[in-house]
Design an enzyme around this catalytic site. Sequence first.
Site, PDB file in Angstrom:
ATOM      1  N   HIS A   1      -9.586   2.090   2.190  1.00 53.35           N
ATOM      2  CA  HIS A   1      -9.070   3.076   3.157  1.00 53.35           C
ATOM      3  C   HIS A   1      -9.496   4.493   2.800  1.00 53.35           C
ATOM      4  O   HIS A   1      -8.732   5.433   2.932  1.00 53.35           O
ATOM      5  CB  HIS A   1      -7.545   2.971   3.228  1.00 53.35           C
ATOM      6  CG  HIS A   1      -7.077   1.671   3.794  1.00 53.35           C
ATOM      7  ND1 HIS A   1      -5.778   1.250   3.742  1.00 53.35           N
ATOM      8  CD2 HIS A   1      -7.761   0.694   4.430  1.00 53.35           C
ATOM      9  CE1 HIS A   1      -5.679   0.057   4.323  1.00 53.35           C
ATOM     10  NE2 HIS A   1      -6.866  -0.304   4.742  1.00 53.35           N
TER      11      HIS A   1
ATOM     12  N   ASN B   1      -2.887   1.339   7.953  1.00 55.02           N
ATOM     13  CA  ASN B   1      -4.339   1.150   7.844  1.00 55.02           C
ATOM     14  C   ASN B   1      -5.001   2.165   8.774  1.00 55.02           C
ATOM     15  O   ASN B   1      -4.548   2.371   9.903  1.00 55.02           O
ATOM     16  CB  ASN B   1      -4.737  -0.257   8.274  1.00 55.02           C
ATOM     17  CG  ASN B   1      -3.864  -1.336   7.668  1.00 55.02           C
ATOM     18  OD1 ASN B   1      -2.654  -1.311   7.860  1.00 55.02           O
ATOM     19  ND2 ASN B   1      -4.448  -2.245   6.959  1.00 55.02           N
TER      20      ASN B   1
ATOM     21  N   TYR C   1       0.848  -1.193   0.000  1.00 56.30           N
ATOM     22  CA  TYR C   1       0.000   0.000   0.000  1.00 56.30           C
ATOM     23  C   TYR C   1       0.883   1.241   0.000  1.00 56.30           C
ATOM     24  O   TYR C   1       1.746   1.389   0.860  1.00 56.30           O
ATOM     25  CB  TYR C   1      -0.836   0.097   1.275  1.00 56.30           C
ATOM     26  CG  TYR C   1      -1.754  -1.041   1.604  1.00 56.30           C
ATOM     27  CD1 TYR C   1      -3.104  -0.971   1.271  1.00 56.30           C
ATOM     28  CD2 TYR C   1      -1.306  -2.157   2.285  1.00 56.30           C
ATOM     29  CE1 TYR C   1      -3.971  -1.994   1.619  1.00 56.30           C
ATOM     30  CE2 TYR C   1      -2.175  -3.191   2.630  1.00 56.30           C
ATOM     31  CZ  TYR C   1      -3.501  -3.092   2.289  1.00 56.30           C
ATOM     32  OH  TYR C   1      -4.363  -4.103   2.645  1.00 56.30           O
TER      33      TYR C   1
HETATM   34  N1  6FA Z   1      -8.837  -0.162   8.699  1.00 51.29           N
HETATM   35  C1  6FA Z   1      -7.854  -0.496   9.532  1.00 51.29           C
HETATM   36  O1  6FA Z   1      -7.305   0.367  10.209  1.00 51.29           O
HETATM   37  N2  6FA Z   1      -7.426  -1.800   9.626  1.00 51.29           N
HETATM   38  C2  6FA Z   1      -7.974  -2.800   8.884  1.00 51.29           C
HETATM   39  O2  6FA Z   1      -7.552  -3.962   8.984  1.00 51.29           O
HETATM   40  C3  6FA Z   1      -9.015  -2.459   7.994  1.00 51.29           C
HETATM   41  N3  6FA Z   1      -9.590  -3.406   7.212  1.00 51.29           N
HETATM   42  C4  6FA Z   1     -10.672  -3.070   6.458  1.00 51.29           C
HETATM   43  C5  6FA Z   1     -11.355  -4.088   5.757  1.00 51.29           C
HETATM   44  O3  6FA Z   1     -10.877  -5.317   5.798  1.00 51.29           O
HETATM   45  C6  6FA Z   1     -12.522  -3.771   5.040  1.00 51.29           C
HETATM   46  C7  6FA Z   1     -13.217  -4.854   4.270  1.00 51.29           C
HETATM   47  C8  6FA Z   1     -13.032  -2.443   5.053  1.00 51.29           C
HETATM   48  C9  6FA Z   1     -14.301  -2.068   4.339  1.00 51.29           C
HETATM   49  C10 6FA Z   1     -12.341  -1.441   5.732  1.00 51.29           C
HETATM   50  C11 6FA Z   1     -11.175  -1.744   6.435  1.00 51.29           C
HETATM   51  N4  6FA Z   1     -10.487  -0.774   7.147  1.00 51.29           N
HETATM   52  C12 6FA Z   1      -9.442  -1.117   7.949  1.00 51.29           C
HETATM   53  C13 6FA Z   1     -10.922   0.633   7.112  1.00 51.29           C
HETATM   54  C14 6FA Z   1     -11.717   1.040   8.365  1.00 51.29           C
HETATM   55  O4  6FA Z   1     -12.610   0.029   8.761  1.00 51.29           O
HETATM   56  C15 6FA Z   1     -12.460   2.329   8.049  1.00 51.29           C
HETATM   57  O5  6FA Z   1     -11.515   3.305   7.700  1.00 51.29           O
HETATM   58  C16 6FA Z   1     -13.283   2.835   9.228  1.00 51.29           C
HETATM   59  O6  6FA Z   1     -14.212   1.878   9.656  1.00 51.29           O
HETATM   60  C17 6FA Z   1     -14.008   4.126   8.858  1.00 51.29           C
HETATM   61  O7  6FA Z   1     -14.700   4.596   9.991  1.00 51.29           O
HETATM   62  P1  6FA Z   1     -15.896   5.649   9.878  1.00 51.29           P
HETATM   63  O8  6FA Z   1     -16.368   5.908  11.261  1.00 51.29           O
HETATM   64  O9  6FA Z   1     -15.482   6.763   9.044  1.00 51.29           O
HETATM   65  O10 6FA Z   1     -17.051   4.933   9.024  1.00 51.29           O
HETATM   66  P2  6FA Z   1     -17.677   3.471   8.957  1.00 51.29           P
HETATM   67  O11 6FA Z   1     -17.951   3.213   7.532  1.00 51.29           O
HETATM   68  O12 6FA Z   1     -16.880   2.497   9.717  1.00 51.29           O
HETATM   69  O13 6FA Z   1     -19.066   3.616   9.749  1.00 51.29           O
HETATM   70  C18 6FA Z   1     -20.135   4.339   9.249  1.00 51.29           C
HETATM   71  C19 6FA Z   1     -21.399   3.890   9.961  1.00 51.29           C
HETATM   72  O14 6FA Z   1     -22.450   4.758   9.581  1.00 51.29           O
HETATM   73  C20 6FA Z   1     -21.852   2.485   9.585  1.00 51.29           C
HETATM   74  O15 6FA Z   1     -22.141   1.750  10.759  1.00 51.29           O
HETATM   75  C21 6FA Z   1     -23.115   2.703   8.752  1.00 51.29           C
HETATM   76  O16 6FA Z   1     -24.097   1.676   8.939  1.00 51.29           O
HETATM   77  C22 6FA Z   1     -23.612   4.027   9.259  1.00 51.29           C
HETATM   78  N5  6FA Z   1     -24.349   4.836   8.273  1.00 51.29           N
HETATM   79  C23 6FA Z   1     -23.976   5.145   7.018  1.00 51.29           C
HETATM   80  N6  6FA Z   1     -24.876   5.943   6.434  1.00 51.29           N
HETATM   81  C24 6FA Z   1     -25.846   6.150   7.346  1.00 51.29           C
HETATM   82  C25 6FA Z   1     -27.066   6.906   7.333  1.00 51.29           C
HETATM   83  N7  6FA Z   1     -27.439   7.620   6.258  1.00 51.29           N
HETATM   84  N8  6FA Z   1     -27.847   6.882   8.444  1.00 51.29           N
HETATM   85  C26 6FA Z   1     -27.459   6.159   9.538  1.00 51.29           C
HETATM   86  N9  6FA Z   1     -26.338   5.441   9.604  1.00 51.29           N
HETATM   87  C27 6FA Z   1     -25.525   5.446   8.525  1.00 51.29           C
HETATM   88  C1  ABL Z   2      -7.212  -3.636   5.481  1.00 54.66           C
HETATM   89  O1  ABL Z   2      -6.927  -2.563   5.974  1.00 54.66           O
HETATM   90  C2  ABL Z   2      -7.781  -3.670   4.134  1.00 54.66           C
HETATM   91  O2  ABL Z   2      -8.725  -2.655   3.961  1.00 54.66           O
HETATM   92  C3  ABL Z   2      -8.404  -5.000   3.767  1.00 54.66           C
HETATM   93  O3  ABL Z   2      -8.593  -4.983   2.384  1.00 54.66           O
HETATM   94  C4  ABL Z   2      -7.507  -6.145   4.214  1.00 54.66           C
HETATM   95  O4  ABL Z   2      -8.078  -7.403   3.945  1.00 54.66           O
HETATM   96  C5  ABL Z   2      -7.354  -6.049   5.710  1.00 54.66           C
HETATM   97  N1  ABL Z   2      -6.947  -4.758   6.155  1.00 54.66           N
HETATM   98  C6  ABL Z   2      -6.322  -7.067   6.243  1.00 54.66           C
HETATM   99  O5  ABL Z   2      -5.059  -6.748   5.769  1.00 54.66           O
HETATM  100  C7  ABL Z   2      -8.026  -7.938   2.617  1.00 54.66           C
HETATM  101  C8  ABL Z   2      -8.160  -9.455   2.680  1.00 54.66           C
HETATM  102  O6  ABL Z   2      -7.036 -10.011   3.362  1.00 54.66           O
HETATM  103  C9  ABL Z   2      -8.282 -10.043   1.292  1.00 54.66           C
HETATM  104  O7  ABL Z   2      -8.503 -11.434   1.329  1.00 54.66           O
HETATM  105  C10 ABL Z   2      -9.423  -9.370   0.553  1.00 54.66           C
HETATM  106  O8  ABL Z   2      -9.461  -9.823  -0.778  1.00 54.66           O
HETATM  107  C11 ABL Z   2      -9.256  -7.854   0.575  1.00 54.66           C
HETATM  108  O9  ABL Z   2      -9.131  -7.412   1.897  1.00 54.66           O
HETATM  109  C12 ABL Z   2     -10.455  -7.165  -0.070  1.00 54.66           C
HETATM  110  O10 ABL Z   2     -10.262  -5.782  -0.123  1.00 54.66           O
END
Ligand code: 6FA
Ligand code: ABL
Length: 534
Positions: free
Chosen positions: A473, A511, A393
Amino acid sequence: TPYDYIVVGAGPGGIIAADRLSETGKKVLLLDRGGPSTWETGGRYQPDWLDGTQLTKFDVPGLFETMFTDTNSFWWCKDINVFAGCLIGGGTSINGALYWLPADMDFSTSAGWPSSWGNHGPYTAKLKQRLPSTDHPSTDGKRYLEQVFNVVQKLLTPQGYNNITINDNPDFKDHALGYSAYDFINGKRGGPVASYLRTSRARSNFHLEMWTMVTNVVRNGSTITGVQTNNTAIGPNGFIPLNPNGRVVLSAGSFGTPRILYQSGIGSSDMINLVKADATQGPQLPPQSDWIDLPVGENVSDNPSLVFTHPDVDAYDNWATVWSDPRPADAQQYIKDQSGVLAQASPRANFWRAYGGSDGRTRYLQGTARPGAASVTTQFPYNQSQIFTITAYLSTGITSRGQIGIDAALRPRVVTQPWLVDPVDKQVLLTGLNDIVSSMSQVPGLKMITPDNTTTMSDYLNNYSLANMNSNHWVGPCSIGKVVDSNTKVMGTDNLFVIDASIVPSLPVGNPHGTIMSAAEQGAAKILALSGGP
Ligand code: 6FA
Ligand code: ABL
C-alpha cells in the site's frame, strides 16, 4: 507527433487522469511500460479450463491468489523488488480489488492534504458514478464461501462491532464490520480498465501506447518539452514531444514515478548523483545548476497476519487448485454466467477499529479475513482444509515513515523501511491484535494456529519478518505539499504533474486504490482548471 498531454503509466492514477484530460478534446497520449492484461486490452493469458472463453487470468476474480503462486509471473515489474504490477491497469489488474470509497479523514489536513483538497465529495461522487462498488460480485447476487464472514462476525460481535454495508457509510470506521467490497463488474475484474480506459479508447484524440518505458522527462530549465522513452518506433530516438504549453503527468506509481523524477534531475542530490554515475542515464541529466532539490519518500504499511482454524470454514484449498484444477461445479458455474465462488477474490470480511495512542493520536486498524493462508507456523497438528487468515493493517494515524529511492543500477528500492519505526505504532498494533483474539473463547471450535499458544502475541510481533510486513500500500514518495503543489504540479517546474499513489501524503484508512482514484479525479480537475495549459 506532439501531444497536449502525455500521461506516463496506465495504473488507476494514469487511466483516470488520461480519461478526464482527453474528455476535453485535447490530444492525450497514455504510455505504459507493460502490455495487455484483461481480454479487452488484448490479454490472452488463461488457464486450460477457460480455453475458448474471453476470460483471462486478469478477468477472473477467483484467480487473484494465483498472482502469487504462478511461475510465469510476467505481470510484476521485474526491476522492482516488491510487488508492483507492470501491465495495463497497473496494480488494479493484479490486486485483490478491495475497494473502499474514501472517508473524509482520508483527505483531511491532519492526513497531510492541503485544505483545498478537503472537499473530496464531488470527486468521489464522480468516481462512484463511473465505478460502483459491490459486496456481492457474483452475477446471481448471492454470496459464496461465507463461512469466514460468519466466524469473524461471531468473534467481533461480543466486542461491540456493528455489521454495516461498508461503502454506504465510508466515515464509519470504528467497530465497523462488513462484507468485503470490490470494484468488480458483472462478475469480472472491472476497475479503471473496464470503465475509464474504455471511454478514453473510444476517442480519436486519445492514444494508448504499450511496451513504452519512460526514462526521464526532457526539460529546458523548468519547462518540460517532452518525454524520453525506450521505444524508438514512435519518434526519433524514442523522444515524444509536447505541444506548446503541453503538460506531462507522471502516474508510474510509488516506485516508478520517483525514478523518473531522479532521472530527470529532480530529487535529492544523493539519488541524482547515482543517475549521474550511470553510463546511459547520466548524459540525459540536465546541468547540475538545473537540478531541482525536492524530498522524496515518506510512506508506510504494516500487516502481520494471524491464522485461525474453525471447523465450519472451507479453506477452499487455499486457492491452490483454481488455476490448474478448479472445483468442476465452480468452474462450470463461472464460465456459464460469471457467478459463484470464482466471481470474487479471496477476502470475505473487513473490519475497522479506532485506537487512542499514548501520544494522543488516534490510529485505525483494519482487518481483512480470507479462507486459506499464505503461510502457517505452528507446533501443532491442524486441519489444513479449515484454515482462514485475518490480516491486521494499521492505517490512518500511524507516524512511521520510510523512504523510496534507487540503487546504483537505478532500480527503484525501499531505502529506509517504513514499518513500525514509531514505538507507539507498534504498541497500538499489539493492542489491536490482542483485542481481535480476546473474544476467541466465545466462538466454539475456534483455534488460533499462527501464532499458536507456545508464542505470545508480543513475541510474534517482535519476530515478525519486516519483509512480510509489506502490505503493498505504498503511498507518499511525492507527497502533496512536499514534492507537488496543491495542483499536483512538481514544485520548481512549469508543466510537470504527478497523479498516482505517490502524491497521497499518508495511508488512507482502507486499502488505498479507492482513495487514489478519487484523488485522480480531483487532481485531473485541478490540472484542467489551471491556466497556461495547452
Ligand atoms: N489496493 C486496494 O485498494 N485494494 C486491494 O485489494 C489491493 N491489493 C493489492 C495487491 O493484492 C497487490 C499484490 C498489490 C501490488 C497492490 C494492491 N493494492 C490494493 C494497492 C493498489 O493496487 C495500488 O495502490 C494502486 O494500484 C496504485 O496505483 P498507481 O496508479 O499509483 O500505480 P500502479 O503501480 O498501479 O501503476 C503504475 C503503472 O505505471 C503501471 O501500469 C506500470 O507498468 C507503469 N509504469 C511504471 N513505470 C513506468 C515508466 N517508467 N514508463 C511507463 N510506464 C511505467
Ligand atoms: C491488499 O490490499 C493487499 O495489498 C494484498 O496484499 C492482499 O492480498 C489483498 N489486498 C487482498 O486482501 C494478499 C493475499 O491474500 C495473500 O495471499 C498474499 O500473500 C499477500 O497479498 C501478499 O502481499
